[in-house]
Scaffold this motif. Sequence first.
Motif, mmCIF file in Angstrom:
data_model
loop_
_atom_site.group_PDB
_atom_site.id
_atom_site.type_symbol
_atom_site.label_atom_id
_atom_site.label_comp_id
_atom_site.label_asym_id
_atom_site.label_seq_id
_atom_site.Cartn_x
_atom_site.Cartn_y
_atom_site.Cartn_z
ATOM 1 N N LYS A 133 0.834 -1.199 0.000
ATOM 2 C CA LYS A 133 0.000 0.000 0.000
ATOM 3 C C LYS A 133 0.875 1.259 0.000
ATOM 4 O O LYS A 133 0.523 2.270 -0.618
ATOM 5 C CB LYS A 133 -0.932 0.011 1.214
ATOM 6 C CG LYS A 133 -1.787 1.245 1.260
ATOM 7 C CD LYS A 133 -2.750 1.268 2.420
ATOM 8 C CE LYS A 133 -3.386 2.642 2.528
ATOM 9 N NZ LYS A 133 -2.411 3.675 2.924
ATOM 10 N N GLU A 134 1.996 1.187 0.662
ATOM 11 C CA GLU A 134 2.902 2.334 0.695
ATOM 12 C C GLU A 134 3.335 2.704 -0.731
ATOM 13 O O GLU A 134 3.483 3.886 -1.055
ATOM 14 C CB GLU A 134 4.120 1.976 1.553
ATOM 15 C CG GLU A 134 5.023 3.144 1.878
ATOM 16 C CD GLU A 134 4.419 4.121 2.880
ATOM 17 O OE1 GLU A 134 3.722 3.681 3.808
ATOM 18 O OE2 GLU A 134 4.652 5.341 2.718
ATOM 19 N N LEU A 135 3.546 1.680 -1.570
ATOM 20 C CA LEU A 135 3.952 1.946 -2.947
ATOM 21 C C LEU A 135 2.786 2.523 -3.755
ATOM 22 O O LEU A 135 2.982 3.311 -4.679
ATOM 23 C CB LEU A 135 4.490 0.668 -3.592
ATOM 24 C CG LEU A 135 5.678 0.041 -2.830
ATOM 25 C CD1 LEU A 135 6.156 -1.227 -3.513
ATOM 26 C CD2 LEU A 135 6.826 1.039 -2.705
ATOM 27 N N ASP A 148 0.578 4.439 -2.358
ATOM 28 C CA ASP A 148 0.572 5.835 -1.889
ATOM 29 C C ASP A 148 1.537 6.680 -2.730
ATOM 30 O O ASP A 148 1.249 7.840 -3.041
ATOM 31 C CB ASP A 148 1.010 5.908 -0.418
ATOM 32 C CG ASP A 148 -0.053 5.414 0.552
ATOM 33 O OD1 ASP A 148 -1.209 5.229 0.102
ATOM 34 O OD2 ASP A 148 0.251 5.215 1.736
ATOM 35 N N ASN A 149 2.662 6.094 -3.088
ATOM 36 C CA ASN A 149 3.617 6.829 -3.911
ATOM 37 C C ASN A 149 3.046 7.150 -5.291
ATOM 38 O O ASN A 149 3.295 8.218 -5.841
ATOM 39 C CB ASN A 149 4.920 6.037 -4.053
ATOM 40 C CG ASN A 149 5.811 6.215 -2.832
ATOM 41 O OD1 ASN A 149 5.503 7.028 -1.958
ATOM 42 N ND2 ASN A 149 6.891 5.458 -2.773
ATOM 43 N N ALA A 150 2.289 6.208 -5.847
ATOM 44 C CA ALA A 150 1.666 6.446 -7.151
ATOM 45 C C ALA A 150 0.628 7.568 -7.038
ATOM 46 O O ALA A 150 0.505 8.422 -7.914
ATOM 47 C CB ALA A 150 1.009 5.160 -7.653
ATOM 48 N N LYS A 205 0.329 11.910 0.522
ATOM 49 C CA LYS A 205 0.316 10.868 1.549
ATOM 50 C C LYS A 205 1.698 10.685 2.152
ATOM 51 O O LYS A 205 1.829 10.379 3.330
ATOM 52 C CB LYS A 205 -0.087 9.532 0.930
ATOM 53 C CG LYS A 205 -1.377 9.560 0.169
ATOM 54 C CD LYS A 205 -2.515 9.131 1.015
ATOM 55 C CE LYS A 205 -3.781 9.181 0.180
ATOM 56 N NZ LYS A 205 -4.959 8.983 0.959
ATOM 57 N N GLY A 206 2.723 10.802 1.325
ATOM 58 C CA GLY A 206 4.090 10.567 1.803
ATOM 59 C C GLY A 206 4.447 11.614 2.842
ATOM 60 O O GLY A 206 4.067 12.778 2.733
ATOM 61 N N ARG A 207 5.099 11.178 3.865
ATOM 62 C CA ARG A 207 5.513 12.188 4.843
ATOM 63 C C ARG A 207 6.883 11.883 5.446
ATOM 64 O O ARG A 207 7.587 12.759 5.886
ATOM 65 C CB ARG A 207 4.472 12.407 5.933
ATOM 66 C CG ARG A 207 3.784 11.164 6.459
ATOM 67 C CD ARG A 207 2.539 11.537 7.269
ATOM 68 N NE ARG A 207 1.439 11.929 6.402
ATOM 69 C CZ ARG A 207 0.718 13.032 6.579
ATOM 70 N NH1 ARG A 207 1.001 13.861 7.541
ATOM 71 N NH2 ARG A 207 -0.283 13.299 5.785
ATOM 72 N N ILE A 231 10.427 7.413 3.601
ATOM 73 C CA ILE A 231 10.974 6.054 3.711
ATOM 74 C C ILE A 231 10.105 5.030 2.994
ATOM 75 O O ILE A 231 10.401 3.838 2.997
ATOM 76 C CB ILE A 231 11.114 5.616 5.192
ATOM 77 C CG1 ILE A 231 9.750 5.716 5.902
ATOM 78 C CG2 ILE A 231 12.149 6.466 5.899
ATOM 79 C CD1 ILE A 231 9.742 5.076 7.277
ATOM 80 N N GLY A 232 9.035 5.483 2.352
ATOM 81 C CA GLY A 232 8.076 4.560 1.732
ATOM 82 C C GLY A 232 8.703 3.630 0.714
ATOM 83 O O GLY A 232 8.296 2.486 0.564
ATOM 84 N N LYS A 233 9.722 4.127 0.016
ATOM 85 C CA LYS A 233 10.335 3.318 -1.045
ATOM 86 C C LYS A 233 10.917 2.020 -0.513
ATOM 87 O O LYS A 233 11.067 1.053 -1.227
ATOM 88 C CB LYS A 233 11.420 4.108 -1.744
ATOM 89 C CG LYS A 233 12.522 4.505 -0.804
ATOM 90 C CD LYS A 233 13.389 5.566 -1.416
ATOM 91 C CE LYS A 233 13.851 6.563 -0.370
ATOM 92 N NZ LYS A 233 12.907 7.660 -0.170
HETATM 93 MG MG LIG Z 1 5.855 7.632 -0.180
#
Ligand SMILES: [Mg+2]
Length: 588
Positions: A29-31, A33-35, A97-99, A102-104
């Motif tokens: 889901k984090e990825l 969020d990046n999209a 969403k990213g904050r 480190i999501g990657k």
């Molecule tokens: Mg992110």
Amino acid sequence: MAKSARFQVDPRLATLLGESYRSSEHALKELVDNAWDADAHEVDIQLPAPMTNDPIVIRDDGTGMTEQEVRSEYLKVASDRRSRKGEETLSLKRRIKGRKGIGKFAGLMAASTMVMETQAHGKRTGLVIRKEDLLDSRQDLEKIDLPLTTSECDERDHGTTITLTDLNQALAFPTAERLRELLVLEYGRRSDFTIRVNGEALAIEDIPGEAFTERAQLQAEGPVKLSLTFAEGKRPLKHPGVVVRVGGKVVGKPIYFGLDEDEEVPGKLLKKVYGEIEADGLAADVTPDWGAIIENSTGFKAVETWAREQLKEKLNKVFVRQMSLAKARLQQEIDRRLAGLPEHRRRFAEAALQRVLTKFYGESEERRGTVINVMLDAFERDEYWAVIQAIEVARHQGVATFADALGQFGLVDMAVIGLQTRRRLEILDRLDELMTRPDTQEKELHQVIERNLWLLEGDFTLLSSNQTVATILKKWADKEFTGDRAKKRPDLLLCAMLTGRHLLIEFKEPGHSIDRDDETQATKYRDDLRRHFDPLEVLVIGGRAATSVDANWRPPGLHVRSYAAVVSAARARLGWLLDQLTNDQQAA
Ligand SMILES: [Mg+2]
Ligand SMILES: Nc1ncnc2c1ncn2[C@@H]1O[C@H](COP(=O)(O)OP(=O)(O)O)[C@@H](O)[C@H]1O
């Protein structure tokens, strides 16, 4: 002499960060969020088939990154994108969403190798991150060489694809179902952001049901917006309830604002609620990990009070409407069966049905059908009325409290239903025995089923046979199967169904497997009889479907069942009902 010092970052930190997700689905889901943050309109997630070495692929059609951006943004660890680029995305003005920057690394939770390929402004940039390299390296994170490639691409191409290979075998593989549930909670109602998992788009907007939206301006907390859908359909929702959304992001788990503790609220209906409340005014009251609203938040108390009132009102509205709808659908059959009762009994029976239906509110149509059917049968038997009469007599003799108690809790109804259910289970036992005896003819099974049409209830609600229908069928068969064809005369029964449909049942021997020829025959009978009864469906009951027959390739309106399947489905329904009654008695 003034000197300076520097942090050294162990490369293990990156993998540690990647492992901080609760599950591999959360990591994926984090990825996504990046999209979202990249203003993508579409994300395609391909999960590997079980037991294969296929990769996980996440492809988006967002802005993509130039080589420069890969170097300065993607590879920047723990930098807050929002302070860098603002709270909103550039073109679609989405809330970022990213904050944490480190999501990657999330992909490294599920896989050992992560390949990132991104396209922007006519350039394609590829990057490979290997968990091994990070773990083995003795250098600082910033000193590790990551293989990076660049090439030309079409000027119009944009987007990013993450490919995760060498999946972590120790970890439960992400399942499409779990991932969809998770994504639907956050992205389910977005029209500008389509997520496909294994080629299938999330479908929350398609969840059929009654929907409501309410807005208000609260004194200290500002604007709030509550959206609710009362999901239809038999399948229970995996995550019912209302989620709180602050700043565009879901906080914590779905809740019911305390209504799940409220005795007046029909619990079954509550479990059909799927909703969200937007309350950006609570931003200061959210825990740092966005996992909950801090306890004792007075702002949340105010929001909760408002939302509880709204939800309760809608619940009542939907409850009343669905109750009368459910009754209306069954009303025709109920009326027909009650018509046979004398007036004073009829009124009593109607009231009893109403009581019982309220009790079984929220159960599937099939289950309510089972209950009604059992009740109606009971009304047609004298012993039911004998019990009622005994209670009436008791009342007049001053034993009123006991009788009242009985009446109030619907215990009489329940007891009678229980009796009737047990009787039916005995019929099932008889049928079981008949079915397995080698010399049983289809005629015998036909008789039992014709006298007990409730046996087929699960698939065909409230079947009934009547003289008119039987006569037409007989006339047709007499004409059709004369002379040498007489031997070929099938064993047929025609039933009326709820809502004007008809069902033609063909009985085969219990030892006979139903093949394509049987199906074709049955379809032909149906086509012939269509002149009299339309719409007409056909059901063939026999040993079982021949193994060579693929049930997917069956004409619409043609059903095939084995006697054993009919019996076991009926047993399951009655078992459920008995369970309900037992629970009920204990609760009372
Ligand atoms: Mg992110
Ligand atoms: N799918 C993507 N498309 C475009 N840019 C991306 C994508 N994934 C990551 N990025 C860029 O890399 C940066 C770092 O991503 P990430 O590690 O998830 O941290 P954060 O999202 O918190 O900034 C993002 O801010 C974004 O600029």
